[in-house]
Design a protein around this motif. Sequence first.
Motif, PDB file in Angstrom:
ATOM      1  N   GLN A 167       8.247  24.129 -76.002  1.00  0.00           N
ATOM      2  CA  GLN A 167       9.471  23.221 -74.730  1.00  0.00           C
ATOM      3  C   GLN A 167      10.838  24.126 -75.251  1.00  0.00           C
ATOM      4  OE1 GLN A 167       9.410  19.759 -74.555  1.00  0.00           O
ATOM      5  NE2 GLN A 167       7.771  19.167 -73.653  1.00  0.00           N
ATOM      6  N   TYR A 190       2.665  23.845 -62.716  1.00  0.00           N
ATOM      7  CA  TYR A 190       2.012  25.460 -63.452  1.00  0.00           C
ATOM      8  C   TYR A 190       0.415  25.519 -62.943  1.00  0.00           C
ATOM      9  CZ  TYR A 190       0.976  29.065 -68.006  1.00  0.00           C
ATOM     10  OH  TYR A 190       0.842  29.969 -67.662  1.00  0.00           O
ATOM     11  N   THR A 232       9.973  28.404 -74.940  1.00  0.00           N
ATOM     12  CA  THR A 232       9.784  28.529 -73.232  1.00  0.00           C
ATOM     13  C   THR A 232      11.545  28.121 -72.564  1.00  0.00           C
ATOM     14  OG1 THR A 232       7.793  28.065 -73.184  1.00  0.00           O
ATOM     15  CG2 THR A 232       8.683  27.751 -71.789  1.00  0.00           C
ATOM     16  N   GLU A 242       4.826  20.790 -79.989  1.00  0.00           N
ATOM     17  CA  GLU A 242       5.676  20.380 -78.000  1.00  0.00           C
ATOM     18  C   GLU A 242       6.642  20.520 -78.315  1.00  0.00           C
ATOM     19  OE1 GLU A 242       3.309  19.535 -76.008  1.00  0.00           O
ATOM     20  OE2 GLU A 242       1.456  19.337 -76.839  1.00  0.00           O
ATOM     21  N   LEU A 288       4.341  27.996 -71.858  1.00  0.00           N
ATOM     22  CA  LEU A 288       3.944  26.365 -72.331  1.00  0.00           C
ATOM     23  C   LEU A 288       2.951  26.671 -73.603  1.00  0.00           C
ATOM     24  CD1 LEU A 288       5.636  24.278 -73.620  1.00  0.00           C
ATOM     25  CD2 LEU A 288       4.435  23.585 -71.737  1.00  0.00           C
ATOM     26  N   LEU A 304       7.486  23.426 -67.511  1.00  0.00           N
ATOM     27  CA  LEU A 304       8.302  22.797 -68.793  1.00  0.00           C
ATOM     28  C   LEU A 304       8.529  21.097 -67.934  1.00  0.00           C
ATOM     29  CD1 LEU A 304      11.121  24.657 -70.112  1.00  0.00           C
ATOM     30  CD2 LEU A 304       9.299  23.190 -71.327  1.00  0.00           C
ATOM     31  N   ARG A 323       3.571  20.054 -65.448  1.00  0.00           N
ATOM     32  CA  ARG A 323       2.314  20.281 -66.185  1.00  0.00           C
ATOM     33  C   ARG A 323       1.011  20.663 -64.362  1.00  0.00           C
ATOM     34  NH1 ARG A 323       0.920  20.519 -70.798  1.00  0.00           N
ATOM     35  NH2 ARG A 323       1.937  18.797 -72.593  1.00  0.00           N
TER      36      ARG A 323
END
Length: 268
Positions: A143, A19, A146, A139, A153, A11, A16
């Motif tokens: 989010q 992650y 999550t 999207e 995600l 998030l 990203r």
Amino acid sequence: MATALARIAALGNGGRTYYTLLSRPFGAFAAAHRPAALLSRQISVGVESVATQLESSGLLKTRGLIGGKWIDAYDGKTIEVYNPATGDVIANVPCMGERETNDAITSAFDAFKSWSKLTAAERSKCLRKWFDLMIAHKEELGQLITLEQGKPLKEAIGEVGYGASFVEFFAEEAKRIYGDIIPATLADRRLFVLKQPVGVAGVITPWNFPLAMITRKVGPALACGCTVVIKPSELTPLTALAAAELSLQAGIPPVIFYMSVIAVHLFL
């Protein structure tokens, strides 16, 4: 700890990038790159940013939906919704009780009289629009899942598509609720079966699929002409409230869809 950080790192701005890195053993990553405390602070900032974005989009709802209105609990009680990765409080939602539940059921029953009389094609159009809106906002919904439920995600966005597919399916099935003619045992008799909606459906859903388990139950109920009162898990109510908001935008009358966070025993 490593799993939780890997989940929530998907998030926020720059999340990203984190992650992929956090998918490695966390201890080795932290030692090689930055202190764990600093990384935790960065993740918390990312989470706050996502919550702010969701609020500005209008999908972060923190009130119950009863009688077509977003309201607080009558006694003002609330439940804290936590981020499972950080333990931070995301929002406070109404802790509704017996009085609110009875009012929701009464209003849903009144709305049933008009919703059940719509043609199957009219109900189908509303459900199809709801499906389209969930896909358009996948999207943001991902989010939100999550944020309050904790799944990665990519998996959360996958749940949005999975959950929306139930609405798409029942939007089409709404037009195919056929009756039957049964062969009679007597020559002067005819037996007809006419399928009709039965009334208000009480829907209780778990925390592990906060969107899909709602659409799986609400989709067929609305398709056949029933109204619903939903009790989402107190651990993941925000996704349910966002789904309710999108249903209003889809044109489903606001007195059809009720959302309250209450104790489960009130429905039993």
